[in-house]
Design a protein around this motif. Sequence first.
Motif, mmCIF file in Angstrom:
data_model
loop_
_atom_site.group_PDB
_atom_site.id
_atom_site.type_symbol
_atom_site.label_atom_id
_atom_site.label_comp_id
_atom_site.label_asym_id
_atom_site.label_seq_id
_atom_site.Cartn_x
_atom_site.Cartn_y
_atom_site.Cartn_z
ATOM 1 N N UNK A 74 0.005 2.032 0.169
ATOM 2 C CA UNK A 74 -0.692 0.973 -0.316
ATOM 3 C C UNK A 74 -1.437 1.377 -1.791
ATOM 4 N N UNK A 75 -0.835 2.654 -2.373
ATOM 5 C CA UNK A 75 -1.002 2.761 -3.925
ATOM 6 C C UNK A 75 0.051 2.435 -4.387
ATOM 7 N N UNK A 76 1.913 3.037 -3.982
ATOM 8 C CA UNK A 76 2.678 2.692 -4.696
ATOM 9 C C UNK A 76 2.976 0.649 -4.481
ATOM 10 N N UNK A 77 2.022 0.344 -3.368
ATOM 11 C CA UNK A 77 2.550 -1.591 -3.227
ATOM 12 C C UNK A 77 1.958 -1.546 -3.996
ATOM 13 N N UNK A 78 0.175 -1.275 -4.685
ATOM 14 C CA UNK A 78 -0.047 -2.098 -5.643
ATOM 15 C C UNK A 78 0.809 -1.583 -7.436
ATOM 16 N N UNK A 79 1.610 -0.057 -6.786
ATOM 17 C CA UNK A 79 1.787 0.219 -8.451
ATOM 18 C C UNK A 79 3.868 -1.146 -8.612
ATOM 19 N N UNK A 80 4.439 -1.047 -7.216
ATOM 20 C CA UNK A 80 4.904 -1.604 -7.605
ATOM 21 C C UNK A 80 6.135 -1.505 -5.912
ATOM 22 N N UNK A 81 6.535 -3.013 -5.798
ATOM 23 C CA UNK A 81 6.782 -3.602 -4.248
ATOM 24 C C UNK A 81 8.166 -2.978 -4.344
ATOM 25 N N UNK A 82 9.214 -2.686 -5.277
ATOM 26 C CA UNK A 82 10.462 -2.130 -4.901
ATOM 27 C C UNK A 82 10.208 -0.609 -5.170
ATOM 28 N N UNK A 83 9.710 -0.068 -5.782
ATOM 29 C CA UNK A 83 9.013 1.060 -5.756
ATOM 30 C C UNK A 83 8.864 1.351 -4.036
ATOM 31 N N UNK A 84 8.326 1.125 -3.004
ATOM 32 C CA UNK A 84 8.103 1.291 -1.683
ATOM 33 C C UNK A 84 9.490 0.873 -1.496
ATOM 34 N N UNK A 85 9.526 -0.851 -1.158
ATOM 35 C CA UNK A 85 10.597 -0.250 -0.551
ATOM 36 C C UNK A 85 11.841 0.879 -1.258
ATOM 37 N N UNK A 86 12.093 1.106 -1.731
ATOM 38 C CA UNK A 86 12.878 2.314 -2.229
ATOM 39 C C UNK A 86 12.784 3.598 -1.331
ATOM 40 N N UNK A 87 11.198 3.732 -1.380
ATOM 41 C CA UNK A 87 11.108 5.170 -1.089
ATOM 42 C C UNK A 87 11.053 5.021 1.100
ATOM 43 N N UNK A 88 10.358 4.052 1.575
ATOM 44 C CA UNK A 88 10.641 3.767 2.862
ATOM 45 C C UNK A 88 11.907 3.729 3.470
ATOM 46 N N UNK A 89 12.429 3.040 2.430
ATOM 47 C CA UNK A 89 13.812 3.141 3.306
ATOM 48 C C UNK A 89 15.287 4.113 2.804
ATOM 49 N N UNK A 90 14.543 5.592 2.119
ATOM 50 C CA UNK A 90 14.239 6.933 2.412
ATOM 51 C C UNK A 90 14.399 7.508 3.433
ATOM 52 N N UNK A 91 13.502 6.984 4.206
ATOM 53 C CA UNK A 91 12.446 8.268 4.973
ATOM 54 C C UNK A 91 12.445 7.056 6.448
ATOM 55 N N UNK A 92 11.149 7.607 7.746
ATOM 56 C CA UNK A 92 11.038 7.189 8.234
ATOM 57 C C UNK A 92 9.988 6.704 9.052
ATOM 58 N N UNK A 93 9.727 5.043 9.450
ATOM 59 C CA UNK A 93 8.397 4.927 9.574
ATOM 60 C C UNK A 93 7.712 5.357 11.144
ATOM 61 N N UNK A 94 6.566 5.972 11.320
ATOM 62 C CA UNK A 94 5.843 6.053 11.656
ATOM 63 C C UNK A 94 4.500 5.980 11.932
ATOM 64 N N UNK A 95 4.509 5.081 13.432
ATOM 65 C CA UNK A 95 3.867 4.211 14.343
ATOM 66 C C UNK A 95 2.473 4.990 15.204
ATOM 67 N N UNK A 96 3.197 6.405 15.483
ATOM 68 C CA UNK A 96 1.940 7.116 16.712
ATOM 69 C C UNK A 96 2.176 8.958 16.613
ATOM 70 N N UNK A 97 1.224 9.581 15.959
ATOM 71 C CA UNK A 97 1.693 10.907 16.604
ATOM 72 C C UNK A 97 1.501 11.725 17.950
ATOM 73 N N UNK A 98 1.840 12.451 17.991
ATOM 74 C CA UNK A 98 2.188 12.566 20.201
ATOM 75 C C UNK A 98 1.461 14.279 19.918
#
Length: 462
Positions: A74-98
């Motif tokens: 959320x800090x990065x989204x407030x900074x730059x929405x395009x930046x967040x998209x680039x970062x997320x595209x470089x990783x993997x979204x995780x919805x839960x921990x086991x």
Amino acid sequence: MKRELKIAIIGGGISGCTAYLQLKKHLPGNHDITIYEAYNTDQNATHADWQDGPTHSSTLVVGGGLGLGPNGLHVLQRLDENLVRDIVRSGYVISHGNMKDKSGRLLVRMDTTADPASSPVNQSTHVLGCSRHALWRCLRARIPDRDVVCRRIDGVIANPDGRNVITFVGDINTAEADLIVGADGLKSTVKRALFPEANDPYPPRYEGLVGIGGFIPADQVREHVEPGSMNFILGGNGFFGYFFAESDPAAPHRDAPYHVSEPGESLAWWSTYSADECPDPKTLDKDGVVRQLRERHANWGDPVIQSILHSLHVDNMYPTWTSPTLPKWERFGVVLVGDAAHALPPTSGQGSSQALEDVEALSMFLAHYLGRISDRYANTQDYTLAIRRATKDYEQLRQPHVANILKRAQQSQNSKRTMSWVEEYAMYWFMWVLGFFPGWMTGPVQAEYNYNVAEDVEGRLR
């Protein structure tokens, strides 16, 4: 006309790069902002340029993967929405921990999703798993090379009567700055300026734990790893974790932190265990580490761990270091952020996110006090006072918040240490019981995910 400030950021890692971008976004007027970094990080730099700095966050070889919490995103989204998209595209979204036992049996399933109300776009943000270098690279790409100076800092002098002074290794020339931001990590040189009476103020503390990590092809284990999961395997003689490292390039929402995509081609893994003596990475017996790791986990039944051990390759070992609690983070316009101020243990899951919160809070406080200076009647003392009020407010806001996270992390860190079989199975039983009441475990974590540092700063300034 407002005065142009000279601002120096010491350290070009994740904290330093984000500090640069936040200050550029928030501060009124045009200011001279320079990052001083010991290693060459310009757009044409090669792997060899970074090889000498394996503990620095701008290097290609530092520590594998990390988890970036919704609050950090959320800090990065407030900074730059395009930046967040680039970062997320470089990783993997995780919805839960086991949380699992060493045989792979599920003990606790934990939600890693923030409340939609905490998001700048009112959507449920998940945790992002990514490589440390991928996060740094997305930030660094947005900073002009001319504003990053490759020089090694020898020291910083906090001056009560004027601009602060920076000295350099092997150079009689110095630099001056109205504000110096110490983003130079655990073994911060800038920190000494806050405690000039001490020779080695508040040295880092080895926690008696070491970590090893890397990546394997996901196809080796795909059938055993649940999409959208980060997996934590507990045992009496260590700890293991793994998650998919990136999304399928064809996934339609792979750049959004609100969607779990099909996984890509690699799996990130790490192992943490007790070691009484801190290893020296320069004399590391890599074959010995591989042999020891296979012996340590030989009887663990989790099929993913066994597949990782079969194709194991070790490049480095990362001791767990933390920083003692510092009594202050600022002095005369010299201020610490990120690991320089508070090196959190990996069990916090908040190391990078707290660094991102630091620099957003600092930038907002600075923007507020600098914005109150009158164009017509301003003098040097007004700017000095504004900087010192901002850094003090930043310290008072962030210190207690980070202290609470550190306390929780220290409590959970013991699960990674060697224990007896009685302690091990007592841990499993306790985790199994918690599975029926997941809120007991996830409540504090969810509070961190939902925390909005920008709202907190605005509330303090009203």
